[in-house]
Design a protein around this motif. Sequence first.
Motif, mmCIF file in Angstrom:
data_model
loop_
_atom_site.group_PDB
_atom_site.id
_atom_site.type_symbol
_atom_site.label_atom_id
_atom_site.label_comp_id
_atom_site.label_asym_id
_atom_site.label_seq_id
_atom_site.Cartn_x
_atom_site.Cartn_y
_atom_site.Cartn_z
ATOM 1 N N THR B 10 -24.436 -26.727 8.600
ATOM 2 C CA THR B 10 -23.738 -26.748 7.305
ATOM 3 C C THR B 10 -24.212 -27.925 6.445
ATOM 4 O OG1 THR B 10 -21.804 -25.830 8.402
ATOM 5 C CG2 THR B 10 -21.462 -26.781 6.220
ATOM 6 N N ARG B 11 -24.325 -29.084 7.068
ATOM 7 C CA ARG B 11 -24.786 -30.279 6.350
ATOM 8 C C ARG B 11 -26.173 -30.035 5.745
ATOM 9 N NH1 ARG B 11 -27.417 -35.052 6.952
ATOM 10 N NH2 ARG B 11 -26.401 -36.852 5.981
ATOM 11 N N ARG B 12 -27.021 -29.414 6.541
ATOM 12 C CA ARG B 12 -28.385 -29.129 6.113
ATOM 13 C C ARG B 12 -28.401 -28.151 4.925
ATOM 14 N NH1 ARG B 12 -33.298 -31.650 7.090
ATOM 15 N NH2 ARG B 12 -34.872 -30.231 6.286
ATOM 16 N N ALA B 17 -29.422 -27.188 -0.721
ATOM 17 C CA ALA B 17 -28.916 -26.684 -2.002
ATOM 18 C C ALA B 17 -28.936 -27.797 -3.053
ATOM 19 C CB ALA B 17 -27.499 -26.137 -1.824
ATOM 20 N N ALA B 18 -28.472 -28.985 -2.641
ATOM 21 C CA ALA B 18 -28.457 -30.116 -3.572
ATOM 22 C C ALA B 18 -29.886 -30.461 -4.001
ATOM 23 C CB ALA B 18 -27.788 -31.327 -2.914
ATOM 24 N N ALA B 19 -30.806 -30.443 -3.038
ATOM 25 C CA ALA B 19 -32.202 -30.768 -3.345
ATOM 26 C C ALA B 19 -32.747 -29.809 -4.404
ATOM 27 C CB ALA B 19 -33.043 -30.702 -2.069
ATOM 28 N N GLU B 20 -32.482 -28.515 -4.207
ATOM 29 C CA GLU B 20 -32.961 -27.531 -5.193
ATOM 30 C C GLU B 20 -32.388 -27.804 -6.578
ATOM 31 O OE1 GLU B 20 -33.147 -23.781 -2.083
ATOM 32 O OE2 GLU B 20 -32.240 -23.474 -4.057
ATOM 33 N N ILE B 35 -24.227 -26.672 -7.138
ATOM 34 C CA ILE B 35 -24.656 -26.889 -5.748
ATOM 35 C C ILE B 35 -23.844 -26.004 -4.795
ATOM 36 C CG2 ILE B 35 -24.755 -28.608 -3.867
ATOM 37 C CD1 ILE B 35 -25.361 -30.728 -6.106
ATOM 38 N N LEU B 36 -22.531 -25.920 -5.038
ATOM 39 C CA LEU B 36 -21.668 -25.064 -4.217
ATOM 40 C C LEU B 36 -22.076 -23.603 -4.312
ATOM 41 C CD1 LEU B 36 -18.092 -26.511 -4.755
ATOM 42 C CD2 LEU B 36 -19.274 -26.208 -2.568
ATOM 43 N N GLU B 37 -22.339 -23.169 -5.539
ATOM 44 C CA GLU B 37 -22.757 -21.787 -5.769
ATOM 45 C C GLU B 37 -24.031 -21.479 -4.974
ATOM 46 O OE1 GLU B 37 -24.049 -20.004 -9.826
ATOM 47 O OE2 GLU B 37 -22.021 -20.844 -10.038
ATOM 48 N N ARG B 38 -24.981 -22.431 -5.030
ATOM 49 C CA ARG B 38 -26.246 -22.266 -4.328
ATOM 50 C C ARG B 38 -26.045 -22.204 -2.807
ATOM 51 N NH1 ARG B 38 -31.339 -23.376 -6.921
ATOM 52 N NH2 ARG B 38 -30.009 -23.319 -8.762
ATOM 53 N N ALA B 39 -25.137 -23.071 -2.307
ATOM 54 C CA ALA B 39 -24.933 -23.157 -0.856
ATOM 55 C C ALA B 39 -24.097 -21.993 -0.331
ATOM 56 C CB ALA B 39 -24.275 -24.479 -0.506
ATOM 57 N N GLN B 40 -23.323 -21.373 -1.202
ATOM 58 C CA GLN B 40 -22.417 -20.285 -0.808
ATOM 59 C C GLN B 40 -21.480 -20.682 0.324
ATOM 60 O OE1 GLN B 40 -25.396 -16.902 -0.601
ATOM 61 N NE2 GLN B 40 -23.988 -16.200 -2.193
ATOM 62 N N LEU B 41 -21.001 -21.914 0.271
ATOM 63 C CA LEU B 41 -20.000 -22.391 1.234
ATOM 64 C C LEU B 41 -18.843 -22.984 0.427
ATOM 65 C CD1 LEU B 41 -22.453 -24.122 3.725
ATOM 66 C CD2 LEU B 41 -21.060 -22.103 4.225
ATOM 67 N N ALA B 45 -15.711 -27.448 2.831
ATOM 68 C CA ALA B 45 -16.827 -27.725 3.749
ATOM 69 C C ALA B 45 -17.732 -28.810 3.169
ATOM 70 C CB ALA B 45 -17.627 -26.450 3.993
ATOM 71 N N LEU B 46 -17.977 -28.721 1.848
ATOM 72 C CA LEU B 46 -18.818 -29.748 1.213
ATOM 73 C C LEU B 46 -18.206 -31.139 1.395
ATOM 74 C CD1 LEU B 46 -21.179 -30.679 -0.578
ATOM 75 C CD2 LEU B 46 -19.732 -30.248 -2.566
ATOM 76 N N TYR B 47 -16.905 -31.259 1.041
ATOM 77 C CA TYR B 47 -16.285 -32.583 1.057
ATOM 78 C C TYR B 47 -16.118 -33.139 2.466
ATOM 79 C CZ TYR B 47 -15.687 -32.278 -3.945
ATOM 80 O OH TYR B 47 -15.927 -32.175 -5.286
ATOM 81 N N PHE B 48 -16.166 -32.251 3.468
ATOM 82 C CA PHE B 48 -16.163 -32.738 4.852
ATOM 83 C C PHE B 48 -17.430 -33.557 5.120
ATOM 84 C CE2 PHE B 48 -17.331 -32.206 9.329
ATOM 85 C CZ PHE B 48 -16.201 -32.745 9.938
ATOM 86 N N HIS B 49 -18.546 -33.141 4.488
ATOM 87 C CA HIS B 49 -19.837 -33.806 4.751
ATOM 88 C C HIS B 49 -20.212 -34.832 3.685
ATOM 89 C CE1 HIS B 49 -21.009 -31.351 8.180
ATOM 90 N NE2 HIS B 49 -20.474 -30.320 7.556
ATOM 91 N N PHE B 50 -19.932 -34.474 2.417
ATOM 92 C CA PHE B 50 -20.372 -35.337 1.316
ATOM 93 C C PHE B 50 -19.234 -35.497 0.323
ATOM 94 C CE2 PHE B 50 -24.132 -33.129 2.895
ATOM 95 C CZ PHE B 50 -24.956 -34.200 3.199
ATOM 96 N N THR B 51 -18.846 -36.731 0.056
ATOM 97 C CA THR B 51 -17.679 -36.940 -0.791
ATOM 98 C C THR B 51 -18.006 -36.943 -2.279
ATOM 99 O OG1 THR B 51 -18.015 -39.288 -0.431
ATOM 100 C CG2 THR B 51 -16.382 -38.200 0.960
ATOM 101 N N SER B 52 -19.282 -36.949 -2.643
ATOM 102 C CA SER B 52 -19.642 -37.034 -4.062
ATOM 103 C C SER B 52 -21.091 -36.600 -4.288
ATOM 104 C CB SER B 52 -19.501 -38.484 -4.534
ATOM 105 O OG SER B 52 -20.412 -39.281 -3.786
#
Lengths: 225, 225
Positions: B10-12, B17-20, B35-41, B45-52
């Motif tokens: 998930t982190r990857r 997605a962020a890189a793109e 970024i969320l749209e791209r990751a489709q998660l 889940a995002l905030y569990f790994h990255f807060t900003s």
Amino acid sequence: MAKQERAVRTRRIFLEAAAEVFDEYGYDAASISVILERAQLTRGALYFHFTSKEALAQGVLDEAVTTLGFSPQTYKVQEWIDLALLLAYRLPREPLLSASIRLSVDPKSRSLFSTRWPDWIQLSLDLLATAKERGELQQHADPATIARLLVGAWTGVQLVSSSLPQQPDLVGEVSELFALILPGITVPAVLTKLDISPRRPERLLAEARPEQDSPALHEGSAPRS
Amino acid sequence: MAKQERAVRTRRIFLEAAAEVFDEYGYDAASISVILERAQLTRGALYFHFTSKEALAQGVLDEAVTTLGFSPQTYKVQEWIDLALLLAYRLPREPLLSASIRLSVDPKSRSLFSTRWPDWIQLSLDLLATAKERGELQQHADPATIARLLVGAWTGVQLVSSSLPQQPDLVGEVSELFALILPGITVPAVLTKLDISPRRPERLLAEARPEQDSPALHEGSAPRS
């Protein structure tokens, strides 16, 4: 001051203000109002010269291929070196030049205006192709490849050196870059005659006359001591 | 799939997605929702790994100094060449790598996160300093200068070649850059043994084992044919 002279000066003030703002904020975040504030001239004066932010960016890029300080040399390879050293000397001193690099590496601006890299590559290629014809370069040296790679290398050396904590002097870096590359491309008899000293561009500029910008590349005849 | 394995995956996905998105829009214009749209998660889940957004950019940059495909060679100069060729091969294929260059040349992002250039310079310097001790470099060759200039040159060659209409192949360009530079820095006996072929990185990657990323630089022992 004559009306036309004043218009030229006003145009220049707007270009330099815009260059500073593009350089600091990037193309997207740069705003006309900040540019106006920086220029300390009226909105009316701005719109007389530039109808939009796009026009200002294009104006900045149009000033970016410049050969001020350039003068004919015995070896064409020396002229190519001089172009690179002169730009390295002038860039940290002239916002118009650093802004044009900033606009070139900014993908948004690049997609709108393209870059001036192809012009620099062509200018280098003209000099290197003549150098090759005159026997200054080694047999295996390909002017097109060298022209292209050096424009890239120059740009990246500028970007990386400006980001490093100790900020090495750009003219010194470009001079070292030539020290690495010249032995592999020029014939030994020419190599020993080339001047890649970091103090060379300052001397060339001191010798140049002000009216000697771009057109001089092919017609210039400033005396060299 | 084990819980931890899923978290790594998930982190990857978020990093890629962020890189793109950073690569396409630049740091400033990149938004968490795209970024969320791209990751489709989910946002959770995002905030569990990255807060900003900052944390995402830092995560992308942390992945940028990578030595996948690298393996010990007879000559340290060859290892230095391999790093540059491998990165040139991987960059157009991996958004995480191209995004890290995009973030490094973006002044806003650079002021927030600095760049990975000093790490690349240090990595190169370690290899070149050993090469010098072993007598692979010419007497006058200074490892620190060469390491710094080549990281710059590599970066600029990537930027300029990606902007040109015909987009020359990056591995080919980097290979040509070494062809220009190596004769001026390596001793002749080593020069003839070096491989700067544009097909080399693909072969190195095929031989590398997946677990061989970064730590392998000093410990790796993948067999070379």
